[in-house]
Scaffold this active site. Structure first.
Site, short mmCIF file in Angstrom:
data_model
loop_
_atom_site.label_atom_id
_atom_site.label_comp_id
_atom_site.label_asym_id
_atom_site.label_seq_id
_atom_site.Cartn_x
_atom_site.Cartn_y
_atom_site.Cartn_z
N LYS A 36 41.82 84.18 76.54
CA LYS A 36 41.68 84.37 75.27
C LYS A 36 42.50 85.72 74.69
O LYS A 36 42.32 86.18 76.18
CB LYS A 36 39.92 85.42 75.00
CG LYS A 36 39.20 85.26 74.10
CD LYS A 36 37.95 85.96 74.17
CE LYS A 36 37.41 86.54 72.72
NZ LYS A 36 36.20 86.76 72.44
N SER A 74 33.38 84.97 69.00
CA SER A 74 35.28 85.08 68.31
C SER A 74 36.57 84.81 69.62
O SER A 74 37.16 84.39 68.90
CB SER A 74 35.25 86.78 69.17
OG SER A 74 35.23 87.31 70.05
N SER A 121 30.28 85.27 71.26
CA SER A 121 31.34 85.08 70.13
C SER A 121 32.11 83.99 72.00
O SER A 121 33.15 83.61 71.73
CB SER A 121 32.11 86.10 70.97
OG SER A 121 32.19 86.84 70.14
#
Length: 468
Positions: free
Chosen positions: A79, A149, A173
Site C-alpha cells: 500500500k 483505504s 481499512s
C-alpha cells in the site's frame, strides 16, 4: 492454470518443488497487471524492471541454497503508505508529489529479508482517510467501489495482480476492501506488526497487515512481518503466530454470536450469509454462545473522537501550507479535527480504556467473536448514503466503518474471509475476532472454515481475457 492464479501457498509450494521459477511467476503476475490495470487502477506505481531483477536474484538464491522461507521469490505489493527505499510514497495525494522514500519501512525490510519480490505500490484513499479508494474500481464490478483505504491492495490480490499485498487498518481499512473484493484480510493485534516507515492516519488506531487469497496465506505473511521493532513506540513483544492452533477442528472452541450491534442495520443477504457461516462453524464442532457487545452505543463516538484529532495533528503543517492540494473530502475531515477540544480527545481515550476492559471480560466467556465484516456489499461508485429498513440514513463510509472500528479501538486481532455472495454476485465477508494476541486463534478458525467450503482462493471473474 496460469501462475498468477496461484495462491501464495500454492506458488510457494511450486517454487520450492522447482516446478515454477520466481521469474516465471513474476512475469505472469506482471502480465496480469498489464491486462487488468487499465480497468481497475489498483496501482500507483508498477516497478516491473526492479521486480524482474529481484525475481531473478531470488531464483539464483533458491537454486544455490534453497528458499529462505515460504515468501522467497513471491511477488507482492505494498500500500502506498508503506515506505520502500528508492520508491515514492505518495499516499495517493498531490501533497506528496515528488516524495521519495530514503529507507525501507520495517515491514518492507522484513519482507525483503524473507525474499519477497516487490511489484509496486497500490492506491489508497488519500492518506488512508476514507473507506472508498475512489481511484480504484472493485475487482468484481468496476462500477462499484473498491472499499478503502487499502482498496488498491485488495483489488490487486482479488484480480491476480499480486500474490499478496500489505495494507493498513485504522477503522477497517484492510477488512473493508478485503470483504468487498472477496479476499482475506487480517488486522493483527495492535503493535504486533511494526509501523516504522508507514505514513500514519491515527497513531493509536493504525495497524499494518496482509491481504491474501486464503487464510493460510495470511498466516505465512504474518509470521514474516510480525515481531518487536524498537523504532515503533507502540511495538510489542507479543507472541508471533508461526503455526495454527492445534486441536481437533473446532471442537471445544466457543464462538460468540453478537445479539446487538453487529447485526443491526445489515442487508438481509449479508445477515443470511454470515449466519450461515456461523452455523457452519457449529457443524465443524464449535459451541455457539450468544453475547452482548458492551458499550456498543459509544463505539462510533470513540472511533471518531480518537481518529479525527490524531489525523489533524499529523497533517497540521501541510494542511496550513497547502490545503488546496488535499481532496475535498479529506480536507474537510482534517479541518474538522481542528475544532476538537483536548477534553473531547481525553474523554475518548478514557472511554477506550473502559471499552478494552469490558471487551476483555466478554472474551472470558468466548474464544472468538464472529460477525459481519461490513453491513452491505460494494456500493455503486458515487453513492453517498444508504437507507436502512428502520428508516435511518447512513453515509456509505460510516456504514463500512461501523462494524470494523471496535477491533481498532480495543486493539484485538480481526480477520475477514469470504463466506458468500449477494444477489448481484458481489462478495460477502465474515469477521473473526479474538482477545489480544489471539491472532493464531482467528487464523485457525478461519482456516478450518475455508477448508470446509468450495471455491477457496477464487479470483474475481473479470470480463477480460486471462493473460497468456
Amino acid at each position: 492454470m496460469q501462475p498468477f492464479e496461484l495462491s501464495l501457498t500454492e506458488a510457494s509450494r511450486a517454487v520450492r518443488a522447482r516446478e515454477l521459477s520466481p521469474v516465471e511467476l513474476t512475469e505472469s503476475v506482471l502480465a496480469r497487471i498489464a491486462a487488468v490495470e487499465g480497468r481497475l487502477s489498483a496501482y500507483v506505481t508498477v516497478a516491473a524492471d526492479a521486480a524482474l531483477a529481484a525475481a531473478a536474484r531470488a531464483e539464483r538464491e533458491i537454486s544455490e541454497g534453497g528458499p529462505r522461507g515460504p515468501l522467497h521469490g513471491i511477488p507482492m505489493a505494498l500500500k502506498d503508505l508503506i515506505d520502500a527505499a528508492g520508491m515514492p510514497t505518495t499516499a495517493s495525494s498531490r501533497v506528496r508529489a515528488g516524495h521519495l522514500a530514503e529507507h525501507d519501512s520495517g515491514v518492507a525490510e522484513r519482507l525483503g529479508a524473507a525474499g519477497a519480490v516487490l511489484l509496486g505500490k497500490t492506491h489508497t484513499h488519500e492518506f488512508a482517510y476514507g473507506l472508498i479508494t475512489p481511484q480504484t474500481n472493485n475487482a468484481w464490478d468496476p462500477g462499484r467501489v473498491a472499499g478503502g483505504s487499502s482498496g488498491g491492495s485488495a483489488v490487486a490480490v482479488a484480480a491476480g495482480g499480486a500474490t499478496f499485498a500489505m495494507g493498513t487498518d485504522t477503522g477497517g481499512s484492510i477488512r473493508v476492501p478485503a470483504a468487498l473484493n472477496g479476499v482475506v484480510g487480517l488486522k493483527p493485534t495492535y503493535g504486533l506488526v511494526p509501523r516504522t516507515g508507514v505514513t500514519s492516519l491515527s497513531w493509536s488506531l493504525d495497524h499494518v497487515g496482509p491481504l491474501t487469497r486464503t487464510v493460510q496465506d495470511a498466516a505465512l505473511v504474518l509470521a514474516a512481518v510480525a515481531g518487536h521493532d524498537p523504532r515503533d513506540p507502540a511495538s510489542v513483544s507479543g507472541p508471533v503466530p508461526n503455526r495454527f492452533r492445534g486441536g481437533d477442528g473446532l471442537r471445544g472452541l466457543r464462538v460468540g454470536v453478537p445479539r446487538n450491534h453487529y447485526f443491526d442495520r445489515v442487508t438481509p443477504e449479508v445477515e443470511e450469509s454470515v449466519r450461515g457461516a456461523i452455523e457452519r462453524l457449529a457443524e465443524l464442532g464449535a459451541e455457539l454462545v450468544d453475547v452482548e457487545i458492551p458499550m456498543a452505543r459509544y463505539l462510533q463516538a470513540v472511533q471518531w473522537g480518537l481518529m479525527v484529532p490524531e489525523a489533524t495533528a499529523y497533517h497540521e503543517r501541510s494542511l496550513r501550507a497547502t490545503p488546496d492540494l488535499y481532496a475535498a473530502d479529506v480536507r474537510i475531515l482534517l479541518e474538522a479535527g481542528e475544532l476538537t477540544s483536548a477534553g473531547d480527545y481525553l474523554r475518548a481515550q478514557r472511554a477506550r480504556a473502559l471499552m478494552r476492559d469490558v471487551w476483555a471480560r466478554m472474551f472470558d466467556g468466548i474464544d472468538v467473536l464472529a460477525a459481519p465484516t461490513v453491513p452491505m456489499t460494494a456500493a455503486e461508485a458515487g453513492q453517498e448514503a444508504v437507507e436502512w429498513a428502520d428508516g435511518t440514513t447512513e453515509a456509505v463510509s460510516d456504514s463500512y466503518v461501523r462494524l470494523c472500528a471496535p477491533a481498532n479501538i480495543t486493539g484485538i486481532p480481526a480477520l475477514t474471509l469470504p463466506v458468500g455472495h449477494g444477489r448481484a454476485g458481489l462478495p460477502i465477508g465474515m469477521q473473526l475476532m479474538a482477545r489480544p494476541f489471539g491472532d493464531a486463534t482467528v487464523l485457525h478458525v478461519g482456516r478450518v472454515y475455508e477448508e470446509s467450503v468450495a471455491g477457496t482462493g477464487r479470483l474475481a471473474p473479470l470480463a477480460v481475457p486471462l493473460a497468456a
